[in-house]
Scaffold this motif. Structure first.
Motif, PDB file in Angstrom:
ATOM      1  N   LYS A 172      79.656 -13.670  53.951  1.00  0.00           N
ATOM      2  CA  LYS A 172      79.354 -14.216  52.524  1.00  0.00           C
ATOM      3  C   LYS A 172      80.534 -14.494  51.672  1.00  0.00           C
ATOM      4  N   LYS A 173      80.364 -15.339  50.819  1.00  0.00           N
ATOM      5  CA  LYS A 173      81.439 -16.007  50.036  1.00  0.00           C
ATOM      6  C   LYS A 173      80.949 -15.855  48.714  1.00  0.00           C
ATOM      7  N   HIS A 174      82.055 -15.887  47.698  1.00  0.00           N
ATOM      8  CA  HIS A 174      81.656 -15.868  46.354  1.00  0.00           C
ATOM      9  C   HIS A 174      82.634 -16.871  45.460  1.00  0.00           C
ATOM     10  N   GLU A 175      83.310 -17.631  46.341  1.00  0.00           N
ATOM     11  CA  GLU A 175      84.391 -18.592  45.689  1.00  0.00           C
ATOM     12  C   GLU A 175      83.896 -19.980  46.278  1.00  0.00           C
ATOM     13  N   ILE A 210      84.024 -23.209  22.230  1.00  0.00           N
ATOM     14  CA  ILE A 210      84.902 -23.157  21.186  1.00  0.00           C
ATOM     15  C   ILE A 210      86.287 -23.862  21.586  1.00  0.00           C
ATOM     16  N   LEU A 211      86.771 -23.344  22.392  1.00  0.00           N
ATOM     17  CA  LEU A 211      88.058 -23.683  22.906  1.00  0.00           C
ATOM     18  C   LEU A 211      88.469 -24.941  23.761  1.00  0.00           C
ATOM     19  N   GLY A 212      87.196 -25.402  24.080  1.00  0.00           N
ATOM     20  CA  GLY A 212      87.276 -26.674  24.809  1.00  0.00           C
ATOM     21  C   GLY A 212      87.874 -26.688  26.305  1.00  0.00           C
ATOM     22  N   ILE A 213      87.684 -25.658  26.674  1.00  0.00           N
ATOM     23  CA  ILE A 213      88.183 -25.483  28.399  1.00  0.00           C
ATOM     24  C   ILE A 213      87.082 -25.698  29.331  1.00  0.00           C
ATOM     25  N   LYS A 214      87.245 -26.702  30.059  1.00  0.00           N
ATOM     26  CA  LYS A 214      85.996 -26.868  30.931  1.00  0.00           C
ATOM     27  C   LYS A 214      86.347 -26.771  32.194  1.00  0.00           C
ATOM     28  N   ASP A 215      87.776 -26.945  32.784  1.00  0.00           N
ATOM     29  CA  ASP A 215      88.189 -26.739  33.978  1.00  0.00           C
ATOM     30  C   ASP A 215      88.972 -25.740  34.232  1.00  0.00           C
ATOM     31  N   LEU A 216      88.537 -24.473  34.375  1.00  0.00           N
ATOM     32  CA  LEU A 216      89.093 -23.033  34.519  1.00  0.00           C
ATOM     33  C   LEU A 216      90.367 -23.026  35.424  1.00  0.00           C
ATOM     34  N   ARG A 217      90.246 -23.920  36.617  1.00  0.00           N
ATOM     35  CA  ARG A 217      91.094 -23.896  37.481  1.00  0.00           C
ATOM     36  C   ARG A 217      92.304 -24.805  37.031  1.00  0.00           C
ATOM     37  N   ASN A 218      92.089 -25.839  36.558  1.00  0.00           N
ATOM     38  CA  ASN A 218      93.376 -26.567  36.436  1.00  0.00           C
ATOM     39  C   ASN A 218      93.810 -27.008  35.270  1.00  0.00           C
ATOM     40  N   ASP A 219      93.219 -26.448  34.045  1.00  0.00           N
ATOM     41  CA  ASP A 219      93.561 -26.879  32.487  1.00  0.00           C
ATOM     42  C   ASP A 219      94.801 -25.990  32.247  1.00  0.00           C
ATOM     43  N   LYS A 220      95.707 -26.545  31.820  1.00  0.00           N
ATOM     44  CA  LYS A 220      97.054 -26.085  31.505  1.00  0.00           C
ATOM     45  C   LYS A 220      97.152 -25.204  30.494  1.00  0.00           C
ATOM     46  N   ARG A 221      95.886 -25.377  29.398  1.00  0.00           N
ATOM     47  CA  ARG A 221      96.250 -24.637  28.188  1.00  0.00           C
ATOM     48  C   ARG A 221      95.780 -23.036  28.482  1.00  0.00           C
ATOM     49  N   ILE A 222      95.173 -22.613  29.616  1.00  0.00           N
ATOM     50  CA  ILE A 222      94.898 -21.305  29.794  1.00  0.00           C
ATOM     51  C   ILE A 222      95.456 -20.754  31.030  1.00  0.00           C
ATOM     52  N   GLN A 223      96.005 -19.363  30.777  1.00  0.00           N
ATOM     53  CA  GLN A 223      96.670 -18.865  32.076  1.00  0.00           C
ATOM     54  C   GLN A 223      96.050 -17.403  32.281  1.00  0.00           C
ATOM     55  N   TYR A 224      96.372 -16.811  33.372  1.00  0.00           N
ATOM     56  CA  TYR A 224      95.548 -15.585  33.749  1.00  0.00           C
ATOM     57  C   TYR A 224      96.580 -14.418  33.859  1.00  0.00           C
ATOM     58  N   GLY A 225      96.466 -13.410  33.653  1.00  0.00           N
ATOM     59  CA  GLY A 225      97.248 -12.114  33.900  1.00  0.00           C
ATOM     60  C   GLY A 225      96.372 -10.927  34.683  1.00  0.00           C
ATOM     61  N   TYR A 226      97.184 -10.177  35.342  1.00  0.00           N
ATOM     62  CA  TYR A 226      96.514  -8.943  35.865  1.00  0.00           C
ATOM     63  C   TYR A 226      97.406  -7.889  36.042  1.00  0.00           C
ATOM     64  N   GLN A 252      74.079 -16.840  46.771  1.00  0.00           N
ATOM     65  CA  GLN A 252      74.809 -17.735  47.289  1.00  0.00           C
ATOM     66  C   GLN A 252      75.261 -18.744  45.878  1.00  0.00           C
ATOM     67  N   LEU A 253      75.615 -17.888  44.825  1.00  0.00           N
ATOM     68  CA  LEU A 253      76.431 -18.528  43.854  1.00  0.00           C
ATOM     69  C   LEU A 253      77.883 -18.331  43.919  1.00  0.00           C
ATOM     70  N   VAL A 254      78.600 -18.888  42.813  1.00  0.00           N
ATOM     71  CA  VAL A 254      80.163 -18.936  42.797  1.00  0.00           C
ATOM     72  C   VAL A 254      80.557 -18.263  41.363  1.00  0.00           C
ATOM     73  N   MET A 255      81.551 -17.341  41.594  1.00  0.00           N
ATOM     74  CA  MET A 255      82.152 -16.989  40.443  1.00  0.00           C
ATOM     75  C   MET A 255      83.337 -17.717  39.898  1.00  0.00           C
ATOM     76  N   PRO A 256      83.488 -17.569  38.539  1.00  0.00           N
ATOM     77  CA  PRO A 256      84.760 -18.521  37.820  1.00  0.00           C
ATOM     78  C   PRO A 256      85.852 -18.198  38.500  1.00  0.00           C
ATOM     79  N   PRO A 257      86.955 -18.949  38.362  1.00  0.00           N
ATOM     80  CA  PRO A 257      88.221 -18.699  39.163  1.00  0.00           C
ATOM     81  C   PRO A 257      88.866 -17.337  38.623  1.00  0.00           C
ATOM     82  N   LYS A 258      89.636 -16.584  39.252  1.00  0.00           N
ATOM     83  CA  LYS A 258      90.204 -15.503  38.668  1.00  0.00           C
ATOM     84  C   LYS A 258      89.443 -14.585  38.110  1.00  0.00           C
ATOM     85  N   SER A 259      88.261 -14.120  38.789  1.00  0.00           N
ATOM     86  CA  SER A 259      87.395 -13.279  38.082  1.00  0.00           C
ATOM     87  C   SER A 259      87.902 -11.938  38.732  1.00  0.00           C
TER      88      SER A 259
END
Length: 411
Positions: free
Chosen positions: A118-121, A334-350, A388-395
């Motif tokens: 089973k997959k979640h992405e 609010i922030l207008g980010i629709k494409d979490l994978r490709n929008d250059k305005r958002i980055q992720y840290g871990y 059989q749903l899909v999590m947002p990127p970088k969850s």
């Protein structure tokens, strides 16, 4: 029911294993990569960076062919050896307070197609095709898919008894991780492993969704070209590393956004108030403490955000997921980010210190606002996959992170 098979691994000679294995290619800086390629002739990185030998950048089919050539050279020079009999491989890592132990095996593309695996992405079709083409040319798989299974007493017993034996590998890498590998080739033990996994309803992909999808696509191509297809050919399986659910470690990704989408600080907070109870904190570093609770860093201050009750329908596993809630209440509306994978305005840290890094980046002016979440649980991952749903990127950021070149599966 899950199908697992032993396989004849290609693996490093024992005296070279610590030099051969590598982290994921993307995990190295340019400086690190250059130094390793220059001073370590046994590194697996020479295989996946074949142009270094000619001081030339290569890509596409040319690169794939050269990868195959470098791999054959490692075999000819006995940097790699090939086991004579099919085996399972028990692999354990230890670092500081974290230890995990699992099994390298061949898993079934049929199980992937039938949702036993089973997959979640979501996967990207172009990446699937590219990696399938790569596998078709190089004829080996060196990066296992990480999967979890429910803790099982029979498998746990086999692991415990195997670990009492001398490992075929025992080495420590510069990141202070100690690695152990045991070979399981006893027929009765292998049959017990296969039988135990046949009693398990589902395996869950933790890391390696594109590798799984590409292996499935490759199997379809090979079956179409093989009039004598039986279903037992190597291409019907792909290499995986299976660990019990209790031994996986999951971290959160934070979200850093470069601007407030035209809002002032004040208007941004007013919009947030529709969804959250907002409280400015006096803490220098502040992390959330429970589900549906976020920390936010904005203009030199930390805030706690508590989701207002009944503001969103929490009627399925995805809607209950904090990464999805953050997207639906803040990032998109609010922030207008629709494409979490490709929008250059958002980055992720871990990572362990990701809240401090988030604060530092915002204080430097590189980002305007940041959000931190509590880690997603294995139970949440399973619930999303079962539905059989899909999590947002970088969850999720999941450990262990596996070495390349430790065991290789020939196609």
């Amino acid at each position: 029911m899950a199908v697992v098979r032993p396989f004849k691994a290609i693996r490093p000679a024992a005296d070279k294993v610590s030099y051969v294995t590598s982290r994921s290619y993307e995990a190295y800086s340019k400086e690190e990569l250059k130094a390793i390629l220059k001073f370590n002739p046994f590194s697996f990185l020479h295989i996946i960076n074949p142009g270094f030998k000619f001081d030339k950048k290569v890509s596409g089919v040319e690169r794939f062919k050269l990868v195959h050539n470098r791999y054959m050279e490692f075999l000819e020079e006995k940097v790699f050896i090939k086991d004579r009999e099919p085996s399972f491989y028990l692999y354990q890592t230890r670092r500081n307070d974290f230890s995990c132990c699992g099994i390298f095996c061949a898993t079934s593309v049929a199980d992937y197609r039938n949702n036993v695996i089973k997959k979640h992405e979501n996967t990207i079709e172009s990446r699937e095709r590219l990696f399938a083409s790569y596998l078709d040319t190089v004829k080996f798989n060196a990066e296992p898919v990480l999967m979890t299974y429910p803790d099982h007493p029979t498998i746990a017993g086999i692991i415990k008894s195997t670990r009492k034996e001398d490992p075929v590998y025992h080495f420590t890498t510069p990141d202070r991780t100690t690695h152990y590998l045991w070979k399981i080739s006893d027929t009765d033990t292998m049959q017990s492993i296969e039988k135990a996994f046949s009693q398990i309803d589902s395996l869950y992909i933790a890391d390696g969704h594109h590798r799984s999808a590409s292996s499935d696509l490759l199997a379809q191509w090979c079956e179409a070209k093989n009039p004598k297809h039986t279903g037992r050919e190597p291409y019907n399986y792909f290499m995986s590393y299976l660990i019990p659910e209790s031994e996986i470690r999951i971290f959160e990704f934070n979200r850093l956004v470069k601007d407030l989408n035209g809002h002032t600080k004040e208007s941004f907070l007013v919009h947030l108030d529709e969804f959250y109870r907002i409280k400015k904190t006096d803490m220098e570093l502040y992390k959330p403490s429970k589900k549906h609770h976020f920390s936010m860093y904005l203009d030199g201050d930390f805030y706690s955000l508590y989701l207002r009750k009944h503001i969103l329908p929490l009627d399925n596993p995805l809607n209950k997921l904090d990464t999805h809630i953050l997207y639906k209440t803040i990032l998109e509306p609010i922030l207008g980010i629709k494409d979490l994978r490709n929008d250059k305005r958002i980055q992720y840290g871990y990572g362990k210190h990701n809240v401090l890094r988030m604060k530092t980046e915002i204080d430097k002016g590189n980002f305007k606002v940041g959000f931190n979440l509590v880690p997603i649980t294995m139970e949440e991952i399973k619930a999303v996959a079962d539905a059989q749903l899909v999590m947002p990127p970088k969850s999720t950021y999941i450990e262990p992170k596996l070495k390349s070149g430790l065991t290789i599966y020939e196609l």
